[in-house]
Design a protein around this motif. Structure first.
Motif, short mmCIF file in Angstrom:
data_model
loop_
_atom_site.label_atom_id
_atom_site.label_comp_id
_atom_site.label_asym_id
_atom_site.label_seq_id
_atom_site.Cartn_x
_atom_site.Cartn_y
_atom_site.Cartn_z
N ASP A 1 0.82 -1.20 0.00
CA ASP A 1 0.00 0.00 0.00
C ASP A 1 0.86 1.26 0.00
O ASP A 1 0.52 2.27 -0.64
N TYR A 2 2.00 1.20 0.70
CA TYR A 2 2.88 2.37 0.74
C TYR A 2 3.34 2.75 -0.66
O TYR A 2 3.37 3.93 -1.02
N PHE A 3 3.68 1.77 -1.47
CA PHE A 3 4.22 2.07 -2.79
C PHE A 3 3.14 2.59 -3.74
O PHE A 3 3.47 3.03 -4.85
N LYS A 4 1.91 2.56 -3.31
CA LYS A 4 0.83 3.14 -4.12
C LYS A 4 0.55 4.58 -3.72
O LYS A 4 -0.26 5.25 -4.34
N THR A 5 1.22 5.07 -2.65
CA THR A 5 1.01 6.45 -2.23
C THR A 5 1.81 7.39 -3.12
O THR A 5 2.84 7.03 -3.68
N ASP A 6 1.30 8.61 -3.24
CA ASP A 6 1.93 9.57 -4.14
C ASP A 6 3.34 9.93 -3.68
O ASP A 6 3.56 10.27 -2.52
N GLY A 7 4.29 9.84 -4.60
CA GLY A 7 5.65 10.24 -4.31
C GLY A 7 6.50 9.22 -3.57
O GLY A 7 7.61 9.54 -3.13
N ALA A 8 6.01 7.98 -3.45
CA ALA A 8 6.75 6.98 -2.68
C ALA A 8 8.12 6.71 -3.29
O ALA A 8 9.11 6.52 -2.58
N SER B 1 6.13 -0.57 -11.00
CA SER B 1 4.90 -0.41 -11.78
C SER B 1 3.74 0.15 -10.96
O SER B 1 2.74 0.61 -11.52
N ASN B 2 3.85 0.12 -9.64
CA ASN B 2 2.79 0.63 -8.79
C ASN B 2 2.99 2.08 -8.37
O ASN B 2 2.11 2.66 -7.73
N LEU B 3 4.13 2.65 -8.69
CA LEU B 3 4.46 3.97 -8.18
C LEU B 3 3.62 5.06 -8.83
O LEU B 3 3.30 5.00 -10.02
N GLY C 1 -0.28 12.15 -8.69
CA GLY C 1 -1.59 11.60 -9.01
C GLY C 1 -1.66 10.73 -10.24
O GLY C 1 -2.73 10.26 -10.61
N ALA C 2 -0.53 10.51 -10.91
CA ALA C 2 -0.50 9.69 -12.13
C ALA C 2 0.58 8.63 -12.01
O ALA C 2 1.51 8.77 -11.21
N PRO C 3 0.48 7.57 -12.79
CA PRO C 3 1.54 6.54 -12.75
C PRO C 3 2.90 7.16 -13.03
O PRO C 3 3.05 8.03 -13.90
N LEU C 4 3.90 6.72 -12.29
CA LEU C 4 5.24 7.24 -12.47
C LEU C 4 5.76 6.90 -13.86
O LEU C 4 5.77 5.73 -14.25
N PRO C 5 6.21 7.88 -14.64
CA PRO C 5 6.74 7.58 -15.98
C PRO C 5 7.96 6.67 -15.90
O PRO C 5 8.76 6.75 -14.96
N SER C 6 8.11 5.84 -16.90
CA SER C 6 9.24 4.91 -16.91
C SER C 6 10.56 5.67 -16.95
O SER C 6 11.58 5.19 -16.42
N GLU C 7 10.56 6.86 -17.56
CA GLU C 7 11.79 7.66 -17.62
C GLU C 7 12.22 8.10 -16.22
O GLU C 7 13.42 8.11 -15.90
N ALA C 8 11.25 8.48 -15.39
CA ALA C 8 11.57 8.89 -14.02
C ALA C 8 12.08 7.71 -13.21
O ALA C 8 13.03 7.85 -12.42
N LEU C 9 11.46 6.55 -13.40
CA LEU C 9 11.92 5.36 -12.68
C LEU C 9 13.35 5.01 -13.08
O LEU C 9 14.19 4.68 -12.22
N ALA C 10 13.67 5.11 -14.36
CA ALA C 10 15.03 4.82 -14.82
C ALA C 10 16.02 5.80 -14.21
O ALA C 10 17.15 5.42 -13.84
#
Length: 554
Positions: free
Chosen positions: A36-43, A130-132, A136-145
């Protein structure tokens, strides 16, 4: 009365025993499980931010890093109220510290805390990326990279700190069971992992260059920081290889340093500030946000957000009326090394009886007598924040911050690597003299917040012709020796001196000569070729149940 009490007790007991079982088994409010934590905004960003946290530890990181890097060698003494104030630093400075030394243990625990946070973050991002959610929106893959690259840089950063102090340490690159005990990895294994992390960070297209970093992200790691760290590490490994302290190709390492530093110099779009004073005036409004600062730790005193100043800015400032705690006292040797015409001496060292302006327009005469500074009678200008730049004249209420990578260091790395690899001497001199030109020609000759500075005496404007004839290093000079000196003048009291002396193979001779000439606090008394690497903290050996063994020289 008695019947009434009995009725209430029985009724209450009935209510309790009649409650449903799930009422007692409910999860406590305000607690999230990991999913649940990883679904919070900005985790995801919070995980990355946590990896920087050990660098925000003013005692465990900032004070510690400069104590190890400068106060343990010939640039500065420990200082403090008396010889018993910082004995752990003085002990390292003698050249034969005990395995119980608190300064070494502090280094070990702080850096491994950083490595642990990086490993936890990398593991979590792999599992939950994939849950980040971000804004308020799914984390872009570029930001995750980018997060992955940033964390790998930080893990390499913490490991290199450990390598420069202990040489060989346990290698942890995954989340381990708490019961796991690990022995030391070889220096060659540590080098390989360091380069893997840095190469992956550098190769990531979404890891930005310093020139691409928006203003609101100042302080975050960049590709240029990764290039520089690899260049810095390559110089160190090359030096150890030349001394037979590790296996490998020293020339190959110098070529790596040249390539990495060259990438920053030629493509980083960075530059020196024209005035060295802008880095260390005390306001910290220019230097941290300039194209010279490649990596630092932004500090801002703002109690509304729980933000405190770095204790470095009170620990390493003069005592008595100045209000500091008197640590990090520059040595007479450091002061004597500077050319009197070099204003960096003034912007690095404050002398006893120097006078600074107070916030009310008065005079603050620096009195450095009466504590563990009677011998040197000097303090660090790079640590001092004049009253005009503090809140309520409080040394702990300022925006003082350290610079961990400056562009001037990159220029000096590049110049040294060119010489070490048999490159063009004239080319190397361009980069070396760029640093010296800023110092002698364009840097202010007046310390703006001061009224009187001893080391300002005799400073005067130097024109281009005078610089070229008297102060520029020439092809006929010993260029490598000039680079070594320049590193000391430019980077003094910023945590580099031990690193340089170890990689150049000059630690033992330098410290023995220092002890013979000065003798203060027995610094250098026990220095030898067996002083480094410093001992692994005994408490860590005990915790490992003997799996971790002490360095053979201890």
């Amino acid at each position: 009365m008695k019947r009434t009490i009995t009725y209430v007790v029985i009724t209450a007991f009935g209510l309790i025993t009649s409650c449903k079982r799930d009422f007692l088994e409910r999860d406590p409010y305000g607690v999230l499980d990991e999913t649940d934590y990883f679904k919070t905004d900005g985790a995801g960003l919070k995980l990355v931010t946590g990896c920087y946290q050990p660098m925000q530890d003013g005692w465990g990181y900032t004070v510690n890093k400069v104590a190890i890097g400068d106060e343990s060698v010939d640039n500065a003494d420990a200082g403090g109220s008396d010889p018993g104030d910082r004995p752990q630093t003085t002990e390292v400075g003698r050249g034969r510290p005990l395995s119980s030394n608190p300064l070494l243990f502090e280094t070990w625990s702080n850096r491994y805390r950083g490595i642990g946070k990086c490993n936890i973050a990398l593991d979590a991002l792999k599992r939950e990326g994939s849950n980040l959610v971000e804004n308020g929106a799914p984390l872009p893959s570029e930001a995750l990279a980018r997060y992955f690259a940033e964390i790998k840089f930080l893990r390499a950063w913490y490991y290199f700190d450990l390598i420069t102090v202990f040489k060989e340490v346990p290698l942890l690159v995954a989340v381990e069971d708490p019961s796991t005990r690990k022995g030391k990895a070889s220096i060659e294994e540590l080098r390989n992992q360091l380069y893997i992390d840095l190469d992956e960070a550098i190769a990531e297209p979404n890891f930005p260059r310093s020139s691409e970093l928006p203003d609101n992200e100042t302080g975050r790691a960049t590709k240029d920081a990764a290039y520089t760290l690899k260049a810095r590490a390559a110089l160190f490994f090359a030096g150890l290889m030349e001394q037979g302290k590790m296996e490998g190709d020293a020339l190959g390492e110098y070529l790596i340093a040249k390539e990495m530093a060259g990438e920053v110099v030629n493509n980083g779009q960075l530059q020196l500030l024209p005035d060295f004073q802008d880095l260390f005036r005390g306001d910290y409004q220019v230097g941290p946000f300039s194209k010279e600062c490649i990596f630092g730790v932004l500090r801002k005193f703002d109690p509304a957000f729980g933000l405190a100043g770095d204790p470095f800015a009170i620990m390493n400032v003069g005592r008595n009326n100045v209000g500091g705690w008197g640590g990090n006292t520059p040595t007479r040797d450091l002061a004597a090394a500077y050319d009197p015409a070099d204003p960096r001496k003034m912007f690095t060292i404050i002398s006893h009886n120097d006078i600074f302006k107070t916030s009310s327009g008065g005079e603050e005469i620096h009195n450095y007598r009466g504590y563990f500074n009677d011998y040197n009678l000097q303090q660090s200008r790079k640590a001092f924040v004049p009253q005009a730049y503090r809140q309520q004249n409080d040394l702990q209420r300022s925006n003082w911050q350290p610079y961990w990578i400056r562009y001037s260091e990159v220029l000096l790395i590049y110049a040294e690597a060119i010489i070490r690899t048999g490159g063009n001497h004239a080319e190397a001199l361009n980069y070396l003299n760029e640093v010296r030109h800023r110092a002698y020609v364009t840097t202010s000759k007046v310390d703006e917040p001061a009224i009187y500075r001893l080391f300002a005496t005799g400073l005067k404007a130097i024109d281009e012709a005078t610089f070229a004839s008297r102060y520029a290093i020439k092809t006929s000079d010993d260029i490598l020796q000039a680079i070594k000196k320049e590193r000391r003048f430019e980077l003094a009291l910023e945590g580099f001196r031990l690193y340089d002396l170890i990689r150049w193979g000059e630690y033992a001779n330098t410290m023995k000569a220092f002890h013979q000439k000065y003798g203060f606090a027995d610094k250098g008394r026990d220095a030898s070729e067996n002083s480094w690497p410093f001992p692994i903290p005994q408490i860590e050996i005990d915790r490992s149940n003997g799996v971790l063994v002490q360095n053979s020289n201890y």
